[in-house]
Write a protein that holds these residues in place. Structure first.
Motif, PDB file in Angstrom:
ATOM      1  N   ALA A  13     -23.900  37.712  32.117  1.00 47.18           N
ATOM      2  CA  ALA A  13     -24.686  38.537  31.193  1.00 47.18           C
ATOM      3  C   ALA A  13     -24.539  40.013  31.552  1.00 47.18           C
ATOM      4  N   ALA A  14     -24.601  40.335  32.837  1.00 50.37           N
ATOM      5  CA  ALA A  14     -24.453  41.731  33.270  1.00 50.37           C
ATOM      6  C   ALA A  14     -23.092  42.280  32.855  1.00 50.37           C
ATOM      7  N   ARG A  15     -22.045  41.495  33.074  1.00 46.96           N
ATOM      8  CA  ARG A  15     -20.687  41.901  32.683  1.00 46.96           C
ATOM      9  C   ARG A  15     -20.638  42.179  31.181  1.00 46.96           C
ATOM     10  N   ALA A  16     -21.173  41.268  30.395  1.00 46.97           N
ATOM     11  CA  ALA A  16     -21.129  41.411  28.933  1.00 46.97           C
ATOM     12  C   ALA A  16     -21.909  42.640  28.467  1.00 46.97           C
ATOM     13  N   LEU A  17     -23.069  42.878  29.039  1.00 51.30           N
ATOM     14  CA  LEU A  17     -23.883  44.027  28.625  1.00 51.30           C
ATOM     15  C   LEU A  17     -23.189  45.352  28.934  1.00 51.30           C
ATOM     16  N   VAL A  18     -22.649  45.463  30.132  1.00 49.91           N
ATOM     17  CA  VAL A  18     -21.984  46.717  30.504  1.00 49.91           C
ATOM     18  C   VAL A  18     -20.711  46.902  29.687  1.00 49.91           C
ATOM     19  N   LEU A  19     -19.968  45.828  29.469  1.00 49.93           N
ATOM     20  CA  LEU A  19     -18.767  45.943  28.625  1.00 49.93           C
ATOM     21  C   LEU A  19     -19.128  46.374  27.209  1.00 49.93           C
ATOM     22  N   VAL A  61     -25.254  46.554  38.013  1.00 47.28           N
ATOM     23  CA  VAL A  61     -23.840  46.634  37.618  1.00 47.28           C
ATOM     24  C   VAL A  61     -23.620  47.882  36.762  1.00 47.28           C
ATOM     25  N   ALA A  62     -24.536  48.183  35.861  1.00 46.56           N
ATOM     26  CA  ALA A  62     -24.411  49.392  35.044  1.00 46.56           C
ATOM     27  C   ALA A  62     -24.378  50.637  35.927  1.00 46.56           C
ATOM     28  N   GLN A  63     -25.253  50.695  36.925  1.00 46.49           N
ATOM     29  CA  GLN A  63     -25.264  51.840  37.838  1.00 46.49           C
ATOM     30  C   GLN A  63     -23.980  51.914  38.657  1.00 46.49           C
ATOM     31  N   ASP A  64     -23.492  50.763  39.119  1.00 46.75           N
ATOM     32  CA  ASP A  64     -22.256  50.737  39.902  1.00 46.75           C
ATOM     33  C   ASP A  64     -21.079  51.264  39.090  1.00 46.75           C
ATOM     34  N   VAL A  65     -20.993  50.827  37.834  1.00 51.63           N
ATOM     35  CA  VAL A  65     -19.901  51.278  36.967  1.00 51.63           C
ATOM     36  C   VAL A  65     -20.057  52.768  36.675  1.00 51.63           C
ATOM     37  N   GLN A  66     -21.267  53.194  36.423  1.00 45.56           N
ATOM     38  CA  GLN A  66     -21.520  54.613  36.166  1.00 45.56           C
ATOM     39  C   GLN A  66     -21.088  55.457  37.371  1.00 45.56           C
ATOM     40  N   ASP A  67     -21.423  55.021  38.572  1.00 43.08           N
ATOM     41  CA  ASP A  67     -21.028  55.748  39.783  1.00 43.08           C
ATOM     42  C   ASP A  67     -19.510  55.776  39.947  1.00 43.08           C
ATOM     43  N   ALA A  68     -18.862  54.637  39.705  1.00 41.32           N
ATOM     44  CA  ALA A  68     -17.396  54.572  39.840  1.00 41.32           C
ATOM     45  C   ALA A  68     -16.721  55.466  38.802  1.00 41.32           C
ATOM     46  N   GLU A  71     -16.952  59.174  39.851  1.00 40.07           N
ATOM     47  CA  GLU A  71     -15.993  59.513  40.903  1.00 40.07           C
ATOM     48  C   GLU A  71     -14.579  59.693  40.354  1.00 40.07           C
ATOM     49  N   ARG A  72     -14.216  58.915  39.343  1.00 37.91           N
ATOM     50  CA  ARG A  72     -12.826  58.913  38.860  1.00 37.91           C
ATOM     51  C   ARG A  72     -12.602  59.705  37.584  1.00 37.91           C
ATOM     52  N   TYR A  73     -13.587  59.706  36.666  1.00 32.69           N
ATOM     53  CA  TYR A  73     -13.337  60.259  35.334  1.00 32.69           C
ATOM     54  C   TYR A  73     -14.368  61.289  34.867  1.00 32.69           C
ATOM     55  N   GLY A  74     -15.581  61.188  35.340  1.00 31.01           N
ATOM     56  CA  GLY A  74     -16.631  62.086  34.875  1.00 31.01           C
ATOM     57  C   GLY A  74     -17.866  61.310  34.468  1.00 31.01           C
ATOM     58  N   ARG A  75     -18.820  62.029  33.928  1.00 35.03           N
ATOM     59  CA  ARG A  75     -20.115  61.435  33.569  1.00 35.03           C
ATOM     60  C   ARG A  75     -19.991  60.455  32.412  1.00 35.03           C
ATOM     61  N   TRP A  76     -20.737  59.361  32.535  1.00 35.02           N
ATOM     62  CA  TRP A  76     -20.815  58.350  31.491  1.00 35.02           C
ATOM     63  C   TRP A  76     -22.124  57.599  31.668  1.00 35.02           C
ATOM     64  N   PRO A  77     -22.762  57.203  30.621  1.00 31.42           N
ATOM     65  CA  PRO A  77     -22.590  57.633  29.237  1.00 31.42           C
ATOM     66  C   PRO A  77     -23.270  58.985  29.020  1.00 31.42           C
ATOM     67  N   LEU A  78     -22.652  59.802  28.196  1.00 31.68           N
ATOM     68  CA  LEU A  78     -23.253  61.098  27.899  1.00 31.68           C
ATOM     69  C   LEU A  78     -24.472  60.918  27.008  1.00 31.68           C
ATOM     70  N   CYS A  79     -25.442  61.769  27.221  1.00 34.32           N
ATOM     71  CA  CYS A  79     -26.704  61.691  26.487  1.00 34.32           C
ATOM     72  C   CYS A  79     -26.496  62.025  25.011  1.00 34.32           C
ATOM     73  N   ASP A  86     -26.067  71.807  28.734  1.00 34.76           N
ATOM     74  CA  ASP A  86     -24.918  71.147  29.357  1.00 34.76           C
ATOM     75  C   ASP A  86     -24.960  69.650  29.097  1.00 34.76           C
ATOM     76  N   PRO A  87     -23.800  69.053  28.819  1.00 40.52           N
ATOM     77  CA  PRO A  87     -23.763  67.595  28.664  1.00 40.52           C
ATOM     78  C   PRO A  87     -24.207  66.929  29.971  1.00 40.52           C
ATOM     79  N   HIS A  88     -24.974  65.888  29.838  1.00 39.66           N
ATOM     80  CA  HIS A  88     -25.431  65.162  31.014  1.00 39.66           C
ATOM     81  C   HIS A  88     -25.421  63.668  30.721  1.00 39.66           C
ATOM     82  N   ALA A  89     -25.345  62.897  31.789  1.00 41.24           N
ATOM     83  CA  ALA A  89     -25.300  61.443  31.654  1.00 41.24           C
ATOM     84  C   ALA A  89     -26.704  60.871  31.563  1.00 41.24           C
ATOM     85  N   LEU A  90     -26.779  59.708  30.950  1.00 39.95           N
ATOM     86  CA  LEU A  90     -28.015  58.944  30.940  1.00 39.95           C
ATOM     87  C   LEU A  90     -28.181  58.272  32.301  1.00 39.95           C
TER      88      LEU A  90
END
Length: 126
Positions: A13-19, A61-68, A71-79, A86-90
């Motif tokens: 369920a966590a995988r599906a929600l974050v995807l 899992v959502a927080q882990d993906v957001q942190d990863a 580190e690699r691409y930038g803020r996600w998801p943007l508000c 300034d754009p900021h993440a949720l």
């Protein structure tokens, strides 16, 4: 056939929600999906150690993906709420609890449950 354990149900369920949220934000490229899989693997160990934490896995899992992604691409998801500044993440709230939501800390509002970001951002139902 063996039924799926509650632990596996929580992880799937966590995988599906974050995807769903990544798809809504149009960032579900293969390398990003790999970040989700990595997060699920790490959280599998965590929830095996603390089975009562299964309701918390989606938010973690959502927080882990957001942190990863940060580190690699930038803020996600943007508000999608704040139209200026300034754009900021949720953020995910609660940080450790059931029923995780994406929230805008700047505006102090819940934007969407984890897994339903598409409905809040115009990315379609998720």
């Amino acid at each position: 056939m063996n039924p799926i354990s509650p632990l596996e149900q929580a992880l799937h369920a966590a995988r599906a929600l974050v995807l769903a949220d990544l798809i809504a934000g149009q960032v579900a490229e293969a390398d990003v999906v790999s970040l989700v899989e990595d997060a699920v693997v790490r959280r599998r160990w965590w929830v095996e150690q603390w089975p009562d934490g299964a309701p918390f896995v989606a938010g973690l899992v959502a927080q882990d993906v957001q942190d990863a992604l940060l580190e690699r691409y930038g803020r996600w998801p943007l508000c999608p709420v704040c139209g200026s500044g300034d754009p900021h993440a949720l953020d995910v709230e609660p940080e450790l609890g059931p029923d995780p939501h994406w929230v805008c800390s700047a505006a102090g509002v819940k934007v969407a449950p984890v897994g339903s970001l598409g409905a809040a951002t115009g990315g379609g139902p998720s």
